[in-house]
Design an enzyme around this catalytic site. Structure first.
Site, PDB file in Angstrom:
ATOM      1  N   CYS A   8       0.787  -1.237   0.000  1.00  0.00           N
ATOM      2  CA  CYS A   8       0.000   0.000   0.000  1.00  0.00           C
ATOM      3  C   CYS A   8       0.820   1.290   0.000  1.00  0.00           C
ATOM      4  CB  CYS A   8      -0.978   0.025   1.177  1.00  0.00           C
ATOM      5  SG  CYS A   8      -1.911  -1.495   1.409  1.00  0.00           S
ATOM      6  N   ARG A  12       6.744 -11.383   5.526  1.00  0.00           N
ATOM      7  CA  ARG A  12       6.199 -11.268   6.883  1.00  0.00           C
ATOM      8  C   ARG A  12       6.876 -12.285   7.791  1.00  0.00           C
ATOM      9  NH1 ARG A  12      -0.249 -10.615   5.293  1.00  0.00           N
ATOM     10  NH2 ARG A  12       0.078  -8.859   3.869  1.00  0.00           N
ATOM     11  N   GLN A  46       1.602 -10.848  -4.052  1.00  0.00           N
ATOM     12  CA  GLN A  46       0.195 -10.413  -4.079  1.00  0.00           C
ATOM     13  C   GLN A  46      -0.111  -9.738  -5.417  1.00  0.00           C
ATOM     14  OE1 GLN A  46      -0.146  -7.920  -0.501  1.00  0.00           O
ATOM     15  NE2 GLN A  46      -1.514  -9.456   0.341  1.00  0.00           N
ATOM     16  N   ASP A  91      -1.771  -7.189  -6.262  1.00  0.00           N
ATOM     17  CA  ASP A  91      -2.378  -6.019  -5.632  1.00  0.00           C
ATOM     18  C   ASP A  91      -2.813  -4.980  -6.655  1.00  0.00           C
ATOM     19  OD1 ASP A  91      -2.994  -5.302  -3.023  1.00  0.00           O
ATOM     20  OD2 ASP A  91      -0.914  -5.426  -2.372  1.00  0.00           O
ATOM     21  N   HIS A 105      -4.413  -0.793  -6.397  1.00  0.00           N
ATOM     22  CA  HIS A 105      -4.951   0.338  -5.640  1.00  0.00           C
ATOM     23  C   HIS A 105      -5.605   1.274  -6.654  1.00  0.00           C
ATOM     24  CE1 HIS A 105      -1.928  -1.336  -2.895  1.00  0.00           C
ATOM     25  NE2 HIS A 105      -2.752  -0.911  -1.952  1.00  0.00           N
ATOM     26  N   LYS A 140     -14.604  -4.184   4.050  1.00  0.00           N
ATOM     27  CA  LYS A 140     -14.232  -4.905   2.833  1.00  0.00           C
ATOM     28  C   LYS A 140     -15.261  -5.966   2.469  1.00  0.00           C
ATOM     29  CE  LYS A 140     -11.043  -7.697   5.641  1.00  0.00           C
ATOM     30  NZ  LYS A 140     -10.527  -9.009   5.318  1.00  0.00           N
ATOM     31  N   HIS A 148      -8.668  -0.936  -2.353  1.00  0.00           N
ATOM     32  CA  HIS A 148      -7.598  -1.936  -2.360  1.00  0.00           C
ATOM     33  C   HIS A 148      -8.240  -3.243  -2.845  1.00  0.00           C
ATOM     34  CE1 HIS A 148      -5.144   0.364   0.801  1.00  0.00           C
ATOM     35  NE2 HIS A 148      -6.344   0.918   0.890  1.00  0.00           N
TER      36      HIS A 148
END
Length: 343
Positions: free
Chosen positions: A42, A71, A89, A91, A93, A172, A218
């Site tokens: 992000c 992580r 990911q 991802d 945005h 979400k 997201h």
């Protein structure tokens, strides 16, 4: 876009990931500054948006990133491809105005539906609402939850409320798939965010020349690519459909006399971008077939004297054997690949 793997600690403090996920972040010092290996994508997307002045004409601005994240996990909880330290990911945005928000959400819903149908997955939907620990004003949480619920009702989607399980920055829509063993996995998600634009001081110039804050969606479809591959392999018991299989066809000769016929078929398939391999080894035919079955290859082709003379192929598909003309076989598998059949 592609954003750095390591970002200054200050960015993670602005995004509040530092407070929420510090124990899961790999840390490093560089020139007396603290840096974090990104656990999320992000903040990088926020910086890309902020890099230029934006106007209402730029919106919706869709930034996608196949972002590698890390992580820290206790070794005891790691599990194959399902829970790992490094993963990818898909991802995105999406920075938009309130005017285009609903149509963007609809587009993502349609993409998710089309995507899961390709993989023969059924899914259920949940609206995950504000968690106990969160950022942002309550009135914005009210608005965000109302907008997502309204969008789902307009699409006539069946959904359940998952109270308190939203992201810390916004509610979400979560999509859960069920695999062949009956296990539920939360994969795709659509997250609505009014908080990050404020914290990162993001703006755009509207048509009336006033400054406004964008709304961020997201979204991921696969979620973690690695985990999705694991789920798919379990779901299919390793028997991937033809269009997904790393090797689609294995060509086997009965004796050395069929080597040229096998090579001719291989070359014809390669010209059509079919992923094909050959087994011309001196192993007994039964052993070669068994090895191909262990590898769970979609099609196993055997060419012997009889097949070569008749211009046919002995085709093995999931244990069933048929005799097919070469031309017909090639046409059939090209059609199966093009249609992405899940069989």
């Amino acid at each position: 876009i592609k954003t750095p793997q390591i970002l200054d600690k200050k960015l993670w403090q602005i995004s509040v990931h530092w407070e929420k996920y510090k124990e899961h972040i790999f840390l490093s010092d560089y020139e007396k500054r603290s840096f974090a290996v990104k656990p999320m994508n992000c903040p990088g997307a926020m910086l890309v948006y902020k890099n230029n002045a934006r106007s209402y004409k730029d919106l919706p601005l869709r930034l996608s990133e196949l972002g590698i994240v890390h992580r820290q996990e206790l070794s005891g909880v790691l599990s194959g491809l399902f829970r790992v330290i490094q993963f990818t990911q898909d991802d995105a945005h999406i920075f938009c105005s309130e005017k285009s928000l609903e149509s963007e959400i609809f587009s993502i819903m349609e993409m998710i539906d089309r995507f899961y149908k390709k993989f023969n997955f059924t899914y259920r939907v949940e609206l995950s609402t504000r968690p106990e620990k969160r950022i942002g004003e309550e009135k914005l949480w009210d608005k965000a939850e109302e907008l997502l619920e309204k969008a789902m009702k307009k699409k006539k989607m069946k959904f359940k409320i998952n109270k308190g399980d939203g992201a810390f920055y916004g509610p979400k829509i979560d999509f859960h798939i069920t695999d062949s063993l009956g296990r539920s996995w939360q994969l795709a998600t659509i997250q609505l965010d009014f908080a990050m634009p404020e914290r990162f001081d993001l703006h755009y110039t509207d048509s009336d020349n006033t400054e406004k804050q964008p709304i961020i969606i997201h979204r991921v479809i696969y979620g973690s690519l690695e985990r999705f591959i694991g789920i798919l392999l379990e779901h299919t018991n390793g028997q991937l459909p033809l269009w997904l299989a790393p090797i689609q066809v294995r060509v086997i000769n009965f004796t050395d006399r069929q080597t040229k016929a096998c090579e001719k078929l291989r070359d014809e398939l390669l010209e059509k971008n079919v992923r094909v391999s050959m087994d011309l080894s001196s192993e007994p035919i039964g052993g070669k077939i068994k090895q191909a079955e262990i590898e769970k290859l979609p099609y196993i082709i055997v060419i012997g004297d009889k097949e070569e003379k008749a211009g046919t192929l002995a085709v093995r598909r999931r244990g069933k054997i048929t005799s097919v003309k070469t031309k017909k076989f090639v046409e059939d598998i090209m059609e199966e690949i093009a249609e992405k059949r899940f069989s």
